[in-house]
Write a protein that holds these residues in place. Structure first.
Motif, PDB file in Angstrom:
ATOM      1  N   ASN A  81      11.403  37.757  14.522  1.00 32.46           N
ATOM      2  CA  ASN A  81      11.174  36.961  15.731  1.00 32.46           C
ATOM      3  C   ASN A  81      11.581  37.736  16.986  1.00 32.46           C
ATOM      4  O   ASN A  81      12.042  38.880  16.906  1.00 32.46           O
ATOM      5  CB  ASN A  81      11.876  35.603  15.640  1.00 32.46           C
ATOM      6  CG  ASN A  81      13.390  35.722  15.608  1.00 32.46           C
ATOM      7  OD1 ASN A  81      13.970  36.740  15.976  1.00 32.46           O
ATOM      8  ND2 ASN A  81      14.049  34.668  15.148  1.00 32.46           N
ATOM      9  N   GLU A  82      11.439  37.073  18.137  1.00 32.14           N
ATOM     10  CA  GLU A  82      11.717  37.761  19.410  1.00 32.14           C
ATOM     11  C   GLU A  82      13.179  38.169  19.551  1.00 32.14           C
ATOM     12  O   GLU A  82      13.513  39.040  20.344  1.00 32.14           O
ATOM     13  CB  GLU A  82      11.267  36.910  20.608  1.00 32.14           C
ATOM     14  CG  GLU A  82      11.881  35.529  20.717  1.00 32.14           C
ATOM     15  CD  GLU A  82      11.092  34.467  19.936  1.00 32.14           C
ATOM     16  OE1 GLU A  82      11.499  33.295  19.994  1.00 32.14           O
ATOM     17  OE2 GLU A  82      10.117  34.808  19.260  1.00 32.14           O
ATOM     18  N   ASN A  83      14.072  37.564  18.767  1.00 34.96           N
ATOM     19  CA  ASN A  83      15.488  37.942  18.809  1.00 34.96           C
ATOM     20  C   ASN A  83      15.809  39.099  17.861  1.00 34.96           C
ATOM     21  O   ASN A  83      16.953  39.516  17.748  1.00 34.96           O
ATOM     22  CB  ASN A  83      16.372  36.746  18.431  1.00 34.96           C
ATOM     23  CG  ASN A  83      16.167  35.573  19.374  1.00 34.96           C
ATOM     24  OD1 ASN A  83      15.890  35.756  20.550  1.00 34.96           O
ATOM     25  ND2 ASN A  83      16.280  34.374  18.850  1.00 34.96           N
ATOM     26  N   GLU A 137      15.008  38.330  11.147  1.00 36.63           N
ATOM     27  CA  GLU A 137      13.944  38.110  10.174  1.00 36.63           C
ATOM     28  C   GLU A 137      13.866  36.628   9.835  1.00 36.63           C
ATOM     29  O   GLU A 137      14.880  35.969   9.656  1.00 36.63           O
ATOM     30  CB  GLU A 137      14.203  38.917   8.897  1.00 36.63           C
ATOM     31  CG  GLU A 137      13.935  40.381   9.059  1.00 36.63           C
ATOM     32  CD  GLU A 137      13.941  41.113   7.722  1.00 36.63           C
ATOM     33  OE1 GLU A 137      14.315  40.510   6.696  1.00 36.63           O
ATOM     34  OE2 GLU A 137      13.586  42.304   7.722  1.00 36.63           O
ATOM     35  N   GLU A 138      12.642  36.118   9.784  1.00 37.50           N
ATOM     36  CA  GLU A 138      12.425  34.731   9.392  1.00 37.50           C
ATOM     37  C   GLU A 138      11.475  34.717   8.207  1.00 37.50           C
ATOM     38  O   GLU A 138      10.505  35.466   8.171  1.00 37.50           O
ATOM     39  CB  GLU A 138      11.785  33.940  10.539  1.00 37.50           C
ATOM     40  CG  GLU A 138      12.736  33.618  11.668  1.00 37.50           C
ATOM     41  CD  GLU A 138      12.072  32.686  12.670  1.00 37.50           C
ATOM     42  OE1 GLU A 138      12.153  31.455  12.473  1.00 37.50           O
ATOM     43  OE2 GLU A 138      11.480  33.176  13.630  1.00 37.50           O
ATOM     44  N   PRO A 171       7.560  27.978   8.710  1.00 35.20           N
ATOM     45  CA  PRO A 171       8.912  28.430   8.359  1.00 35.20           C
ATOM     46  C   PRO A 171       9.417  27.754   7.097  1.00 35.20           C
ATOM     47  O   PRO A 171       9.276  26.544   6.941  1.00 35.20           O
ATOM     48  CB  PRO A 171       9.759  28.009   9.567  1.00 35.20           C
ATOM     49  CG  PRO A 171       8.787  27.814  10.679  1.00 35.20           C
ATOM     50  CD  PRO A 171       7.499  27.380  10.040  1.00 35.20           C
ATOM     51  N   HIS A 205       1.864  28.213  11.862  1.00 33.53           N
ATOM     52  CA  HIS A 205       1.402  29.360  12.641  1.00 33.53           C
ATOM     53  C   HIS A 205       0.094  29.861  12.040  1.00 33.53           C
ATOM     54  O   HIS A 205      -0.084  29.828  10.822  1.00 33.53           O
ATOM     55  CB  HIS A 205       2.437  30.491  12.595  1.00 33.53           C
ATOM     56  CG  HIS A 205       3.783  30.078  13.096  1.00 33.53           C
ATOM     57  ND1 HIS A 205       4.146  30.158  14.415  1.00 33.53           N
ATOM     58  CD2 HIS A 205       4.857  29.556  12.442  1.00 33.53           C
ATOM     59  CE1 HIS A 205       5.385  29.721  14.556  1.00 33.53           C
ATOM     60  NE2 HIS A 205       5.839  29.345  13.373  1.00 33.53           N
TER      61      HIS A 205
END
Length: 104
Positions: free
Chosen positions: A20-22, A25-26, A48, A63
């Motif tokens: 993700n943008e941070n 890992e997702e 998710p 998504h």
């Protein structure tokens, strides 16, 4: 009209990991993949892991991305959906998929 969904995927093929943008890992579970002759692309829908259980039935964030399959049938590179027409087509496929699931 025949709906041929032959899913002989190995267990690990049902999951995809994205950063993700941070930079974290997702883990996502793949809901469905399909090809569109009209747009000459393949598409993947995923959500998710864990989120579906936390939300009510309609909840959760799904998504959608286009992708170019790898030679071994993997997802390859994910590409953003660029047009409203593509989004409408994906939404239609998704809604049909959900209705089919609910009937079973």
């Amino acid at each position: 009209m025949s709906n041929e969904h032959n899913h002989n995927h190995e267990e690990e093929d049902r999951y995809i990991t994205l950063v993700n943008e941070n930079g974290d890992e997702e883990l996502f579970e793949i809901l469905l993949t399909f090809d569109s002759e009209e747009y000459e692309k393949s598409y993947v829908l995923f959500y998710p892991v864990g989120e579906a259980e936390d939300e009510d039935e309609d909840g959760g964030t799904v998504h959608a991305y286009a992708y170019i399959p790898t030679e071994d049938g993997g997802l390859g590179e994910l590409l953003p959906i660029e047009t409203d027409e593509e989004w409408e087509m994906i939404e239609e496929v998704f809604n049909t998929f959900v209705e089919d699931e609910e009937e079973q």
